[in-house]
Motif scaffolding. Sequence first.
Motif, PDB file in Angstrom:
ATOM      1  N   GLY A   1       0.789  -1.225   0.000  1.00 51.54           N
ATOM      2  CA  GLY A   1       0.000   0.000   0.000  1.00 51.54           C
ATOM      3  C   GLY A   1       0.820   1.274   0.000  1.00 51.54           C
ATOM      4  N   ALA A   2       2.145   1.147   0.078  1.00 51.26           N
ATOM      5  CA  ALA A   2       3.001   2.334   0.128  1.00 51.26           C
ATOM      6  C   ALA A   2       3.207   2.914  -1.266  1.00 51.26           C
ATOM      7  N   THR A   3       3.576   4.190  -1.302  1.00 51.23           N
ATOM      8  CA  THR A   3       3.911   4.864  -2.549  1.00 51.23           C
ATOM      9  C   THR A   3       5.400   5.189  -2.551  1.00 51.23           C
ATOM     10  N   LEU A   4       6.066   4.810  -3.634  1.00 47.61           N
ATOM     11  CA  LEU A   4       7.468   5.162  -3.824  1.00 47.61           C
ATOM     12  C   LEU A   4       7.508   6.385  -4.733  1.00 47.61           C
ATOM     13  N   LEU A   5       7.908   7.535  -4.154  1.00 50.40           N
ATOM     14  CA  LEU A   5       7.967   8.781  -4.907  1.00 50.40           C
ATOM     15  C   LEU A   5       9.413   9.057  -5.300  1.00 50.40           C
TER      16      LEU A   5
END
Length: 725
Positions: free
Chosen positions: A26-30
């Motif tokens: 569920g994490a976002t890698l920006l």
Amino acid sequence: MSSKVYRIGPSDHDLVAWFERGGEPGATLLVDNWKLCAASDPGLAESLRWIIATVRDVRVVITAGAPDDVPEHLRSLVRTDFLALHDLDGFTKSNAWKGDWSRIPIGHDGARVVVELTHYDGQYRTGSHFHTTTRETLRSLVLGLMTTHSPKLFQVLLVDAHDTDAFAGLDKAPHVHSHFHHVATDPAPVITMLLAESERRLDLVGNTWTIFDHRGLDQVLPQLLVCVAGLGDILAAHPEFATALATVAQDVGKSGMQLLLDSPHDTAPQHVPACSVPENLDDAAKSLPELMRADEPVPDFLALHGLPDGFDRQRTWRRRPARRQFRVRTGVDEHGQPVEIDLKTSSLQDGMGPHGEVVGPDRTDLLRALLLGQMLWHPPDDLQLVLVDFHGTGVFAGLDKAPHAYGHHRGLTPATADRLVEALKGEHERRTRILVAAEYRTTWDYRAARDNGAPLDPLPELLLCLDGAPELLRTYPDFLEVLQGFGRLGRSYGEHLLLSGSTPTAELRSFLGYRFEFAGNWTRRISRSVENLVLPPDLDRQARSLPHAMQKVEPLHDPFLPPPLHEWSRLALDDLGTISPEHGAVPLGLRDNPFEHGVEVFYATFGQGDQGGHGAIVGKPGSGRTTAMRTLTESITRTFGSTDGFRLADGPLYGRPEERHVVVTASTWAEVPQFIRDDLAWGVELKLADPSWSAVDERRQANLPDRPGTGLCVQVKRQVRIATS
């Protein structure tokens, strides 16, 4: 499920590796600013390909200035970003405000779209006038200029036909010169201001320069962008507004006033291309002006100079391009931008010198900032310092330990002042001889030839630092002539003056190209430009540590002035060497020669054969007369084998002896027989009971230290020290 965003910037390789192993569901890698991140990690594109293909429940987002910055297989993940468009990972004034007013990106049409702000009119670089047809491109261009240019380089005048949000957020930036609303109702205030500002700028720049020339010299004026929203409504109600715009537009090369209009018009022929602007443009317009107004910490000395890892002679003492030579940072201005000083003359690559002044009650730190910066970037082969602390306050403490320190004189006695004047005259003569012999006009020509392989010895620039200069000139007027010579000819012979004091040095003001003044805070003045200055907070510590780090380099020459002879611990006849009898002379001691920056053997010279030639040693009781006679007797015996032919009288002499060579000692010159004074080959005047009795120089006799064996040479009026036998 996590909704956390993990941001990676340049060099965050560990976080990428963690996501490759699975990351957090569920994490976002920006990936924030693709261009910078990919430059530090060449394998980033493949790592992201792996993450996207294999890791479940992880979202990847990439910010970039334009989609074309990113490999094709990742472009669907791109969110165009305002700071990334300008190659910035974040905003700080010290890092972002580095623009040079030539071009600015505003958005993309796949690739970046860049606006060229200037063009050549056939001879000179001059500004262009623009119109745009979209609110977004107008805002992107203005915010881009604000983000990459200090208010010293760029300001904006905002003109709104009504009271719209065309400049929302932008009007909070420190670059805003003025902001006019409801101009379609009454344009008179804008017209008046525009014409007055144009006239003011033309008067400042004058007929000699363009504003672009001035920018490199001393930054008299910032570029001023006249930005008009609702131009059509203004012209419909007040056609005369076009005349004001045309008047401003025609003198852009000198005034630096450029137009940015929101609709086509003859005064602004250059079209800003339509393009997609960054997705977060409006957010950036709200947040960035606040950061632009916020204070930033003043960097430490090494951080200011871009050397976070410390001094490294292999890096900092490399030859720099001509424009960067002798141009160093001294502090930062109120916008966090470096304030530089350039010792070069204004005819050499935008120099500010060759001479300058520091005026203020507590000037120690500023002097340290100036001198440490120069020593940090220039080896002793290129720069030497002569430090003169007139009041003896220790203003140069620590700096004198650097290999650049050619001389350090703390507290100037009359005798030292005389020697220093002679040494400065001799240094100028030495430089003249070197350049004439090598057939070069200036030290710059000489060093350029040496850099290109010519077999020449080093000839560094000489920076003469005089603290307490006004008081020094009042106390020792003889300095004025030699300093005026440096002022007139220093640009050719590599001689620079750095004067400092609590008040200006009026006698030399016409030679000074730059000045630092303290009146509540430091300012730098060059010609008509004035800048505030804040110094690094750690100057005292660096002044004590950096010169020691530089000490592995040996000095190029002997000291500018050796210690005065009376301060030498011991001088024996054996130290002077020998001379053959044919010279008709014997060594007696040492003679000061400040003109040549050294000392020389002092000889008692007699005639040869039947020729005469007498000597005299004159001084009060206790001045060393008897010791001098003993040394002379021993030296004659060593040289000629005996004292035959000499009459050596330690005391009164009555009658005229038959010997060819007669030497007497006496308390006054009146006690020396007339026949000796008429045929005096050499003489020493030791300390007298009354300086007015001097036959050499009453002032120098008065300043002569009361040390046995210390005196003045009758022939050349320099100090001598008699050896012991």
